[in-house]
Structures are given as structure tokens and as C-alpha cells.
Design a protein around this motif. Sequence first.
Motif, PDB file in Angstrom:
ATOM      1  N   LEU A 113      64.256 -29.268  50.974  1.00 34.84           N
ATOM      2  CA  LEU A 113      63.191 -28.255  51.467  1.00 34.84           C
ATOM      3  C   LEU A 113      63.251 -27.186  50.539  1.00 34.84           C
ATOM      4  O   LEU A 113      62.769 -26.037  50.616  1.00 34.84           O
ATOM      5  CB  LEU A 113      63.628 -27.615  52.832  1.00 34.84           C
ATOM      6  N   ALA A 114      64.091 -27.275  49.325  1.00 37.05           N
ATOM      7  CA  ALA A 114      64.194 -26.392  48.480  1.00 37.05           C
ATOM      8  C   ALA A 114      62.665 -25.947  47.538  1.00 37.05           C
ATOM      9  O   ALA A 114      62.462 -25.026  47.261  1.00 37.05           O
ATOM     10  CB  ALA A 114      65.211 -26.596  47.057  1.00 37.05           C
ATOM     11  N   GLY A 115      61.766 -26.918  47.691  1.00 37.23           N
ATOM     12  CA  GLY A 115      60.703 -26.826  46.995  1.00 37.23           C
ATOM     13  C   GLY A 115      59.655 -25.848  48.090  1.00 37.23           C
ATOM     14  O   GLY A 115      58.782 -25.346  47.618  1.00 37.23           O
ATOM     15  N   ARG A 116      60.144 -25.534  49.140  1.00 34.32           N
ATOM     16  CA  ARG A 116      59.533 -24.348  50.124  1.00 34.32           C
ATOM     17  C   ARG A 116      59.791 -23.024  49.547  1.00 34.32           C
ATOM     18  O   ARG A 116      59.078 -22.218  49.789  1.00 34.32           O
ATOM     19  CB  ARG A 116      59.819 -24.497  51.475  1.00 34.32           C
ATOM     20  N   THR A 117      60.660 -22.999  48.678  1.00 35.12           N
ATOM     21  CA  THR A 117      61.183 -21.718  48.142  1.00 35.12           C
ATOM     22  C   THR A 117      60.885 -21.387  46.660  1.00 35.12           C
ATOM     23  O   THR A 117      60.542 -22.266  46.013  1.00 35.12           O
ATOM     24  CB  THR A 117      62.780 -21.480  48.369  1.00 35.12           C
ATOM     25  N   ALA A 118      61.155 -20.268  46.283  1.00 33.09           N
ATOM     26  CA  ALA A 118      60.966 -20.019  44.673  1.00 33.09           C
ATOM     27  C   ALA A 118      62.382 -20.360  44.014  1.00 33.09           C
ATOM     28  O   ALA A 118      62.257 -20.073  42.681  1.00 33.09           O
ATOM     29  CB  ALA A 118      60.729 -18.459  44.491  1.00 33.09           C
ATOM     30  N   TYR A 119      63.417 -21.081  44.509  1.00 36.27           N
ATOM     31  CA  TYR A 119      64.420 -21.285  44.033  1.00 36.27           C
ATOM     32  C   TYR A 119      64.822 -22.829  43.572  1.00 36.27           C
ATOM     33  O   TYR A 119      65.893 -23.299  43.507  1.00 36.27           O
ATOM     34  CB  TYR A 119      65.604 -20.549  44.570  1.00 36.27           C
ATOM     35  N   ASP A 170      72.493 -13.954  34.882  1.00 34.88           N
ATOM     36  CA  ASP A 170      71.066 -14.176  34.441  1.00 34.88           C
ATOM     37  C   ASP A 170      70.225 -14.881  35.816  1.00 34.88           C
ATOM     38  O   ASP A 170      71.161 -15.353  36.667  1.00 34.88           O
ATOM     39  CB  ASP A 170      71.169 -15.252  33.241  1.00 34.88           C
ATOM     40  N   GLY A 171      69.138 -14.933  35.607  1.00 39.17           N
ATOM     41  CA  GLY A 171      68.415 -15.590  36.792  1.00 39.17           C
ATOM     42  C   GLY A 171      68.226 -14.712  37.819  1.00 39.17           C
ATOM     43  O   GLY A 171      67.040 -13.722  37.704  1.00 39.17           O
ATOM     44  N   VAL A 172      68.426 -14.828  39.031  1.00 35.02           N
ATOM     45  CA  VAL A 172      68.168 -14.103  40.231  1.00 35.02           C
ATOM     46  C   VAL A 172      69.627 -13.345  40.912  1.00 35.02           C
ATOM     47  O   VAL A 172      70.405 -13.929  41.055  1.00 35.02           O
ATOM     48  CB  VAL A 172      67.473 -14.895  41.151  1.00 35.02           C
TER      49      VAL A 172
END
Length: 713
Positions: free
Chosen positions: A398-404, A530-532
Amino acid sequence: MTASRRFVLQTLSLAGLSVAGGAFAQARSPTGAFDPKRWWLQDYRIVQTNLREIDIRENPRTIARAIRDFGANVIVSNIGGIVAFYPTKLPYQRRNPYMQRGDFVREMIAAAHDEGLAYIGRFDLSKAMKPVYDAHPDWFMLNRDGTPREFAGTYQACPNGGWAQEYGLRLLSEGLTRYKPDGIFFNMTGYPRTDYANVDHGICVCANCRRVFREMYGRELPMKEGFTDPAWPDYLAFQSRTSEALRRRISGHIATLAPGVPVVQHDSVEQVGRGEVQRRVDRAGPEWAYQSGEQCRAALARSPGKPWSSTSTAHIDYPWRQVTENAAYHENRFAQQMGVGAKLDLYLMGTLADQSDPTYLPPVSRLFKWRAAHADAYAGMAEAARVGLYQSGSSGRLAGRTAYADYQTPEFRGMYAALVDARIPFRFVSDARVADGTTDLRAGFDVIVAPNVMVLSDAEAAALDDFVARGGVLIATGMPGAFDERGQRRATVPLGCFPLERYAAPQPIHGWTLDPEQGVVKVTGRVPLDGVYMGGTARAGAQAVMRFAPDQRYGPPEFSYAIPGVPARADPGVSRRAHGRGMAVHIPWFVGWHYQRDGLPVHRELIERLVARDAPPQRFALTGDGPVELMVMSRADGAALVTVVNYAGQRNTHYAPPPALHGLRIGVTGAVSDATALVGNREITATSPPDAAGRTWFDLPPVDAFEAVLFRA
């Protein structure tokens, strides 16, 4: 057969146990005779001869004898499915055109049993030939453009079509009525999006899929792949539900035909499990060095207590099935597998006698024979590491439902690599087994490392809270529990132990660093970020254990300094919170992703220090130079089997016999009556009295591909 191939086969029966890059010394034979009818309850070693149609011309006796001489005690061999290797009477099963007389399957089973081998019959139910498609096109997958899912004259069966639901059962009925194998293995129908050439055809949109999906969810199939389509989460659940229902249907059917005979499965393992590790040239480099250990750890966590093997594929990829892998890579894969308790398993195209480049066979054969000689040492051993790496299948799906989503796999694999490089023994924790209560975190672990477990059910959160309350240490990165099991955003963090109550909007970060002098966790030098950054509202009792250094500009060089007097960020770089008798630690950024991308030692050191700070010391420690992994198993009599895997021969996609590593030492706490280096074939003794930490140290002999040390209590 060429002279070189004949020579290699002859050497398999004559080979000693020395191997290129090291020496597998002769040992006593294991106690007890091998029982082919109960093969999965013993120390089994598989060779899968994935037979081509032309291989039916070979003598089954020769095939079976070569497998025995190789060092295996189980053979996987074809029965039917796409092609029948016996005189089938079913009109929709292709009869092998090279079968001129007799019954190859019956002869192969008899030959295997005469050689003392267990026989696993292979069926391929995933595809059928064009005459079947012409008669029943509705049985097969349909691409979005209206074309069938076809490759090289074979048609991909749809799990909801008649081939999978009905005719496949007829194939099994005929095969298992005629023959009584010792095990059954089959390529079951699934939902592949890519073909052998790695072309992505998308999902199946056949009438059966449309009908079943509408019945389940009251809506149409997704119009496009991915989470931008609102039907996609339901479609993922649809795949899982229908696949599991079909698996149960087939397993139940087999149970009526061959009661007591195990079905070798990948998911939902009932008796024995099996996976596959291989190269794929389409994967982004560099090659993931820990594919073998990762797959085995995942399977053993997903199906605790069930025997498992990850077959090492001899060919490099589908388009080059005749091009074989080198022996050093096989040895590295097998070392990782044996270190966590998996069995040896080799998969090759055709037979041992017909390998285009057979030079990999003698070294692998010697390893099989070494394992056979030391079966008693491995008997009853199971993973015993006290550090758990939480593998969230739900977060992956389900990671694809998020921005990450792009961080998910690198975060997990970077944490995996950091634990390997820190020489911290670990095993996997399956989110599914935590959710259903199968895995008792309190009984098995001191530390749980959770790499960005964004998707967390209420049951998982309760189990983790209980684990911490009873004295465990939870080290979580990113945004644990930010989404529920459906991938919906939560208003608050479901973990009561966690330092944060809710998340703020994530911040993009670049150029931030943690100050090693500010905080209670000390590392060597600045820690780059780096990143978020994923901070938020802190719970009462949360404290910062690492803080940020003041922001430093980074260009031009004349301005690359922190402006005097400007304070550092107040947000914690790492925080923790006591909960009951334990501790929850939050790293609000992707430290594993950093380590996977950059390989900087300071990120590994941070994980190492956090694991060591609040948890009991690990029983086994390893010192000395070299890229190695430390793996630990134990059994009920108090004995432990410690494996040291040497990765010095691996460089990105290159695998060579590793140089021997000298000067490695294993430190042990607790009583040890004796220690034996099984590969070096020698007793090793303590070199000094216990140190201040209570550890007794043992010098290892030079470590080639791997060493396995048996410590008896």
C-alpha cells in the motif's frame, strides 16, 4: 555428451570435499537413514531438473544416479501440466512429442526410489497451448487491448477461468491417480503482469475477472494500474482473496488424491515451503547481495516452524536459460540460507548431464555433500537472534497510496544491510503473523527494528505496545502507523508507546546534520540527512537523544558555514520514550534509505548504538576485518550454530571466490563445553579467560565462503 560434461559428471561421484576458495573437510555421516516418504521432516537437499521436452530421451536411471552422486536426496521432476511426460488421455494436455514409448514418469519415480531419493512431482498449471485457447479463450488472461496473454505459443491461465478452476484439477486427478509421488510442486495460476521478456501487459480484464470483482466489491475493475485509480486497493485485495481461495481448492483436491503427501508451497505454507532466488537483468543495479537471506528470513517468519528452501537458479535469466551461474554465487546464496536454517536446493534446466557450462557443478556438489555429512549439527536448529527486523507486507503493498513509495524498499534493505555490516544477528518479524497473534514478540525478541512501517493495524500496534511495556526496545523510522491496514491516513499514531502522538506535515530536508556532541547517543562525526523529515506533536515523556547542528550553507565555499548566533533546529533528530519497562525510539527520517544509497558508516553506527543502548547484550559477537555477516541458530539441547558468511568476493554484480579472511574471532557469553569449526574441521578453544563483559573469545580458522561453528553447552 561432450567430453568435458562427461568428466564433470564423473567427478561428482568421486569428488572429495575440498572446494575452490576453501576446504569443506570430510566429516562423519549423519545418524539415521533417509526416509523418502518423510523427506520434509529430515535434512533434505533438492535438485530440481526442470525438464525440457527433449530431456525425455534420457535414461531415468542415469538422471537419478547423477542426482544421488551429486549429494542430493530429493529430486523434482516433471509430471504434467503444460506438457505431459507420461501417456496422458486428457485432450487438453500436450503429450510430449519426444515420448516414443513407455512411461517416463513411472520409470523416473522407480529410478529415484531405487537410488534412495524422494521424488517430488512437478506440475505447471499456469499455462496451456493454443488448441486449448482456441477451444476455450475465456479460460485465459485478457490484455486491456483485447489480445490474449500469450508467449511462445503458451497462454496464461486466469485464476478465475475454467483452466484454473476446473481443468487443472483434472490434470492433477489423472497424474495423482496414476502415480504416487513423495511430494507435489506446481507453478500455480497467478496474476502476472509481465511475461518472460519482461513486457508489462497490465492486469487481466477478462469477463471472469470482471464478474468476480463486481461480485466482491460492487464496482468495475481499475481502469489503470496503480493507486491513482480508486479501485486499485480493492483490486489488490481481490488478487489476494482469489489466489488464496484457488490455493485452498487445489490443496484440498490434492489431499483427496494423495493423502499425507505434502504440497510444496510458497505462500500459506501448510507443510513445507519453497521459493526461488535468481538474477534478473532488468533489475536496477547493483545486485542485491542479500536476496537469498532476505527471502529465507521472510519465509521463516511468515510460516514459522515450517521447513523451507530457496532454490538457487542455475541460469542467469529467462532469455539465457542455457547460461549458468558461477559456483561462487551459489555458495554465497547457500551460506546465507543455511545460516538461518533453510535447506539446500538447486534448480537447473534439463539434467546434470546437459549443462552448457558445467564447471559450477563440482563445487556445489561438494557443498551438498558437506551439508549431508553435517546433518546432525543442523538438526533441530532454528533462528535464535534476539533482534527482529519488522517486515511489513502491508506497507509494501500500500506504499503507493502515499507520497513515500520510492523510499519503502530502500529503507528496509538499507536497515537490513546496516544490521549485517554491524554484525548484529537478526531475524524477520512478519506483520501478518503479529496481526494474527502467531508470533509472540515478548518471547522471542529484545529489540524490534521497524523500517518505515507506515501501514499498521490496530492488532499490530497493540502487540508492539505490549512488547515495549514488557521490556522490549522498539526502534522505528519514518512514519510508523501513519496509515491503517486499508492504507487510510490515521489522525493519531496508534502506538501508545511512541514518542509522537500525531504527525505534522512532513518536511523536505537537504543538507541537515545531527550534532554528535548534542545528545545521549554518540556517533563518530556529523550525521547527514536528506529526503523527508517526519516530526509532529510529542507525547509526555518523550526526549531527544540526538539533536541537530545549526544549518550550514553549502555553496559557494566562502559561505559554507553556520551563521554565528543562529540556533539549531529545536526538533529532535532522534527521540525516545519510556513505556512500561521498555523503550520506544523514533528516527523521524529514512536512515536505512541513506545507508542503502550512500553506505556511510555513521548511519550504520547510529543503528548499532541505538540497538546496544537499551537492550541486553547479544550473546555472540564477532571481531576482525572483512565484509562478513554473523548469523545465529540454537536448539533445545543448548547447542548453538553460528555462521559467518564472507562477502569479500561480491562486488555489485560480480561474484568470485572470496579471499580467505584471517583473524576473525567470535565472542560468547554463557557456558560453552566445546566449539567446532565445521568447515575448517577442527576444534577451536578459548584463547583467553572471559573479558570484562563476560565474553569468552574463540579464534576462527581462515574463513573462505563461510564458516559454521557448533557451540555445545
